[in-house]
Design a protein around this motif. Structure first.
Motif, PDB file in Angstrom:
ATOM      1  N   ARG A   1       0.827  -1.215   0.000  1.00  0.00           N
ATOM      2  CA  ARG A   1       0.000   0.000   0.000  1.00  0.00           C
ATOM      3  C   ARG A   1       0.858   1.261   0.000  1.00  0.00           C
ATOM      4  O   ARG A   1       0.436   2.316  -0.427  1.00  0.00           O
ATOM      5  CB  ARG A   1      -0.925   0.015   1.207  1.00  0.00           C
ATOM      6  CG  ARG A   1      -1.975  -1.084   1.170  1.00  0.00           C
ATOM      7  CD  ARG A   1      -3.061  -0.842   2.183  1.00  0.00           C
ATOM      8  NE  ARG A   1      -3.734   0.417   1.941  1.00  0.00           N
ATOM      9  CZ  ARG A   1      -4.705   0.906   2.706  1.00  0.00           C
ATOM     10  NH1 ARG A   1      -5.113   0.227   3.753  1.00  0.00           N
ATOM     11  NH2 ARG A   1      -5.276   2.065   2.433  1.00  0.00           N
TER      12      ARG A   1
ATOM     13  N   GLU B   1       1.421  -7.762   0.000  1.00  0.00           N
ATOM     14  CA  GLU B   1       0.376  -8.697  -0.431  1.00  0.00           C
ATOM     15  C   GLU B   1       0.909  -9.461  -1.638  1.00  0.00           C
ATOM     16  O   GLU B   1       1.189  -8.881  -2.687  1.00  0.00           O
ATOM     17  CB  GLU B   1      -0.908  -7.967  -0.824  1.00  0.00           C
ATOM     18  CG  GLU B   1      -1.577  -7.278   0.334  1.00  0.00           C
ATOM     19  CD  GLU B   1      -2.782  -6.465  -0.118  1.00  0.00           C
ATOM     20  OE1 GLU B   1      -3.404  -5.850   0.745  1.00  0.00           O
ATOM     21  OE2 GLU B   1      -3.072  -6.431  -1.329  1.00  0.00           O
TER      22      GLU B   1
ATOM     23  N   SER C   1      -8.679   0.699   6.308  1.00  0.00           N
ATOM     24  CA  SER C   1      -7.723   1.319   7.231  1.00  0.00           C
ATOM     25  C   SER C   1      -8.365   2.538   7.865  1.00  0.00           C
ATOM     26  O   SER C   1      -9.328   3.104   7.343  1.00  0.00           O
ATOM     27  CB  SER C   1      -6.438   1.713   6.488  1.00  0.00           C
ATOM     28  OG  SER C   1      -6.723   2.652   5.455  1.00  0.00           O
TER      29      SER C   1
ATOM     30  N   TYR D   1      -7.794  -6.922   6.332  1.00  0.00           N
ATOM     31  CA  TYR D   1      -7.896  -7.399   4.958  1.00  0.00           C
ATOM     32  C   TYR D   1      -9.019  -8.432   4.881  1.00  0.00           C
ATOM     33  O   TYR D   1      -9.155  -9.290   5.750  1.00  0.00           O
ATOM     34  CB  TYR D   1      -6.575  -8.017   4.499  1.00  0.00           C
ATOM     35  CG  TYR D   1      -5.481  -6.996   4.311  1.00  0.00           C
ATOM     36  CD1 TYR D   1      -5.237  -6.425   3.064  1.00  0.00           C
ATOM     37  CD2 TYR D   1      -4.707  -6.579   5.391  1.00  0.00           C
ATOM     38  CE1 TYR D   1      -4.246  -5.483   2.890  1.00  0.00           C
ATOM     39  CE2 TYR D   1      -3.706  -5.633   5.228  1.00  0.00           C
ATOM     40  CZ  TYR D   1      -3.477  -5.091   3.971  1.00  0.00           C
ATOM     41  OH  TYR D   1      -2.498  -4.165   3.806  1.00  0.00           O
TER      42      TYR D   1
ATOM     43  N   SER E   1      -9.200  -4.086   1.356  1.00  0.00           N
ATOM     44  CA  SER E   1      -8.428  -3.656   2.525  1.00  0.00           C
ATOM     45  C   SER E   1      -9.069  -2.395   3.087  1.00  0.00           C
ATOM     46  O   SER E   1      -9.550  -1.532   2.346  1.00  0.00           O
ATOM     47  CB  SER E   1      -6.968  -3.381   2.139  1.00  0.00           C
ATOM     48  OG  SER E   1      -6.883  -2.322   1.204  1.00  0.00           O
TER      49      SER E   1
ATOM     50  N   HIS F   1       0.003 -12.891   2.864  1.00  0.00           N
ATOM     51  CA  HIS F   1       0.463 -11.677   3.516  1.00  0.00           C
ATOM     52  C   HIS F   1       1.884 -11.894   4.036  1.00  0.00           C
ATOM     53  O   HIS F   1       2.186 -12.915   4.683  1.00  0.00           O
ATOM     54  CB  HIS F   1      -0.472 -11.311   4.668  1.00  0.00           C
ATOM     55  CG  HIS F   1      -1.867 -11.043   4.212  1.00  0.00           C
ATOM     56  ND1 HIS F   1      -2.271  -9.840   3.683  1.00  0.00           N
ATOM     57  CD2 HIS F   1      -2.969 -11.853   4.162  1.00  0.00           C
ATOM     58  CE1 HIS F   1      -3.536  -9.897   3.364  1.00  0.00           C
ATOM     59  NE2 HIS F   1      -3.989 -11.116   3.631  1.00  0.00           N
TER      60      HIS F   1
END
Length: 801
Positions: A69, A107, A375, A404, A373, A118
């Motif tokens: 990310r 990922e 956050s 996730y 995903s 992961h």
């Protein structure tokens, strides 16, 4: 797990315990590696493909890829050997700041089927940052009258590293007047102070130069220095003193501008201007702090002037100076420790990627469709995010790792019911009040050939007149397939079978695309009254699916057969003649002969009538023929004037349009009563047997014909009910009318009912009447064989409009 040494060195051998730990992590779906910051390009991190159990040969075909990310270019995987290596410079301080934990989350994804793994790569700190003081030269002013053990706080150095690498120790250059006092307080921070150990005398020493060295705990050690210049002042005996050396404050991160943080209080034992105190931020305070906090110089009130953000910085330590207005001025110091409290001011973020669309409607349960995903920049409960999916859809979210999720199939799909789904993924944090965000996913369902073409009816009935032109369109079939595109493209074909000695394909054909049924040749009702066959509808899917429908083609009668005379054995003469002996003594109404005829047609076309024609040499007006039975009888008593041989012509014609006819010749011989008696006695035995046989045949034929007629009536009633419930598929020809016929011993009755099927030619207005006509049954044993060669269905007709 791989550990790297500082600089360019790297560990090439793995301890057995670490290898076992890596194997356990791969089995649980998560791998852990570690790499030192500042490692060179190409530094080995780990064998990702091997630890995940993936074959090297399938990395490229399965689209093996690694994504992150943030800063996705730091690490890379060699697709030839499956090794994860350092791709670009990793600066732990830039990546994670002073956070105790620092890692790069990767990922690892492969397709066909879609899988996600992961990988956590811990970035280990190396001692690459030396301690740094706020300034290189710091100037202090000390009054010569300061008492021994007087303290002056110093701003310590900062180290961007963490742990041992940021653990600082200080050393002050040797001085007879000062020594360095180090005190540890909470949060592993240190307070530095210069302590006066020997009285100052400005006249002897006006300045003192010191060097403060900060050394971190790394290996090798790094150092930072600051030069301290102390000037001795000869004024003002007392310095301001704060009531607290450290002020601790907690603030919400969304506190408004102008809010009071703390009110400082310092006192000075002097009088006059030497006791007037001015508050100010220390010169060591960074400009970023000065942009957020402001202190009132006279009141000592500190207020917020900028926006605070817990996610940007969680705490502040601010040095404040209280100076008096003496000459020279003296000052006191304190520290304000500000800790921010997190509030729920950040909305969760939802990111959807790696969509495997469209999804086949026969996909197995658990098929992964997308990776999601979420956050939240907040902390604690404010940063704890839960994910939900639109209710009442055949999908669900499965948590794979921390924040996730995988969007997977939860129940069976049916494209014919729902061809696409609009899914909404909602992420909601645990704050109060909670904040939420959503993202939409359009899931298209791909068609699978799981529906066979279907006809509206399992069976269709069609009426076609005989003698139709070759290639005549008689019906159109249509099957519907609920699938899409190629899976719904239907083609038609004839199911081959034998009709007698011939194949059904010699009678009809079916157009593969349109479903139109054509008669390939003229049909003859007298040869084939009912043609029943099946048509197959098959789609273009793989594998193809199909279904069959039955088509019943009833051939309707036309008047294409003339009446046929039935003559007894031995009848001769031109064209055949019926000879009978007639006693001259018979009276009026005596039956002298009976003309029998049959017609191969049906219905009106087979309904026969008899008419006596004038014949040369016949007794004028002595004989007549019954209209429907064909019985020839006398109209008066015979006398000597009548000629001994009478020749009568009987015209037999049907009721077709146009009518067809045949002529029967009846030869009558007028004899005396004795001669007639002898002739009749010779024929009586044979006649009695023939009449008995004929009576049995008539009974059986009547029962059979009535049974077939009843079956036809039932078929027509069922067909009418079906036609009322669904619109008929049309043929290419006009309407016709059916006629049902049932014979009896005394004659035959028929009734016609108007229907509306498609046939090959038009008819006149419909008929609805009740009529009686001759059953046209033969007499004598010789005619029974002829009757058995003809189908019983010749004695009833069907014509529909």
């Amino acid at each position: 797990m791989v550990f790297s040494l500082r600089g360019s060195r790297e560990v090439r051998r793995l301890p057995l315990a670490l290898l076992l730990l890596a194997a356990w992590a791969a089995a649980s779906g998560q791998l852990h590696y570690s790499v030192p910051e500042e490692a060179k390009h190409g530094t080995f991190v780990g064998r990702v493909a091997q630890d995940l159990g993936l074959e090297l040969a399938e990395l490229v075909p399965r689209l093996f890829r690694v994504a992150s990310r943030s800063r996705g270019d730091l690490l890379e995987v060699n697709l030839q050997n499956g090794i994860l290596f350092v791709n670009s410079r990793i600066d732990r301080e830039e990546l994670c700041g002073r956070s105790a934990e620092c890692g790069i989350h990767l990922e690892v994804m492969v397709d066909r089927p879609l899988q996600v793994f992961h990988v956590e790569v811990e970035v280990r700190d190396v001692n690459d940052n030396p301690p740094v003081f706020p300034m290189t030269v710091k100037t202090l002013r000390f009054s010569e009258s300061r008492p021994l053990d007087s303290r002056f706080p110093l701003e310590g150095a900062s180290d961007a590293d963490i742990g041992v690498n940021a653990l600082l120790s200080y050393k002050l250059s040797s001085s007879e007047f000062f020594f360095l006092d180090i005190q540890s307080n909470d949060e592993l921070s240190q307070s530095l102070s210069l302590v006066l150990r020997k009285s100052l005398d400005r006249e002897e020493t006006a300045e003192v130069n010191l060097l403060l060295v900060a050394t971190d705990g790394g290996k090798p050690e790094l150092t930072g220095t600051v030069q301290i210049l102390i000037r001795i002042l000869d004024v003002n005996d007392n310095e301001p003193n704060f009531d607290q050396s450290v002020y601790k404050v907690q603030l919400l991160e969304n506190i408004a501008n102008g809010t009071l943080v703390v009110k400082l209080n310092a006192s000075d034992a002097d009088e006059g201007s030497n006791s007037e105190i001015v508050y100010a931020l220390s010169n060591d305070v960074p400009s970023s702090i000065q942009a957020k906090f402001k202190i009132d110089s006279s009141s000592g009130e500190m207020r917020i002037i900028g926006q605070l953000d817990y996610e940007e910085k969680k705490s502040y330590e601010i040095q404040v100076i209280a100076s008096d207005k003496g000459s020279p001025s003296m000052s006191g110091h304190c520290k304000i420790s500000v800790k921010l409290v997190d509030v729920n001011d950040n909305t969760p973020e939802v990111l959807i990627k790696s969509l495997a669309l469209p999804i086949r409607e026969d996909a197995p349960l658990g098929t992964a469709i997308a990776l999601i995903s979420v956050s939240d920049r907040d902390s604690g409960a404010n940063g704890q995010v839960t994910c939900t999916l639109t209710p009442h859809v055949p999908f669900k979210l499965v948590s794979t790792f921390k924040n996730y999720y995988s969007l997977v199939l939860d129940s069976a799909l049916d494209r014919e019911s729902v061809s696409a789904y609009e899914l909404v993924v909602t992420a909601r944090d645990g704050g109060s009040p909670p904040l939420w965000a959503s993202a939409s996913v359009s899931v298209e369902v791909a068609d699978v050939n799981d529906n066979a073409p279907a006809f509206a009816q399992p069976e269709y009935t069609v009426f076609v007149k005989e003698n139709n032109p070759p290639g005549c369109h008689i019906f159109t079939l249509s099957a519907r397939d609920a699938d899409a595109q190629e899976n719904a493209r239907v083609s038609y074909s004839l199911v081959e079978r034998r009709v007698g000695e011939r194949a059904v394909s010699s009678y009809v054909s079916v157009h593969a695309e349109s479903g139109k049924v054509y008669a390939l040749q003229p049909l003859d009702r007298e040869e084939l009254e009912l043609l029943q066959f099946q048509v197959s509808a098959r789609d273009a899917g793989f594998p193809p699916l199909g279904s069959n429908v039955t088509l019943q083609v009833f051939v309707l009668d036309e008047n294409d057969n003339a009446p046929r005379l039935l003559l007894p054995p031995g009848a001769g003469g031109a064209g055949g003649a019926l000879s009978e002996l007639v006693p001259r003594s018979v009276g009026a109404g005596h039956v002298v002969a009976k003309v029998r005829a049959v017609d191969a047609d049906a219905g009106y076309n087979a309904w026969l009538s008899y008419e006596l024609q004038a014949a040369a040499g016949g007794a004028r007006g002595a004989f007549r023929v019954a209209l429907y039975t064909g019985e020839v009888s006398t109209t008066r008593a015979l006398d000597e004037a009548d000629a001994p041989r009478q020749r009568l012509l009987v015209l037999v014609k049907d009721h077709g349009e146009p009518a067809l006819a045949a002529t029967a010749t009846v030869l009558l011989s007028l004899v005396e009563s004795g001669q007639a008696l002898k002739a009749s006695s010779r024929a009586s035995a044979g006649a009695a047997g023939a009449e008995a046989a004929l009576l049995d045949v008539n009974v059986y034929l009547i029962v059979a014909i009535c049974a077939v007629s009843s079956l036809l009536v039932l078929t027509l009633l069922l067909y009418t009910a079906l036609r009322c419930s669904a619109p008929p598929a049309g043929g290419a020809c006009g309407p016709a009318k059916p006629t049902l016929v049932c014979p009896s011993a005394a004659g035959s009755w028929s009734s016609s009912q108007q229907r509306r099927p498609r046939v090959c030619s038009g008819e006149g207005p419909p008929k609805a009447d009740l009529m009686a006509f001759s059953p046209s049954l033969p007499q004598g044993p010789d005619t029974v064989e002829e009757r058995q060669q003809r189908p019983e269905s010749e004695h009833f007709g069907k014509e529909l409009e």
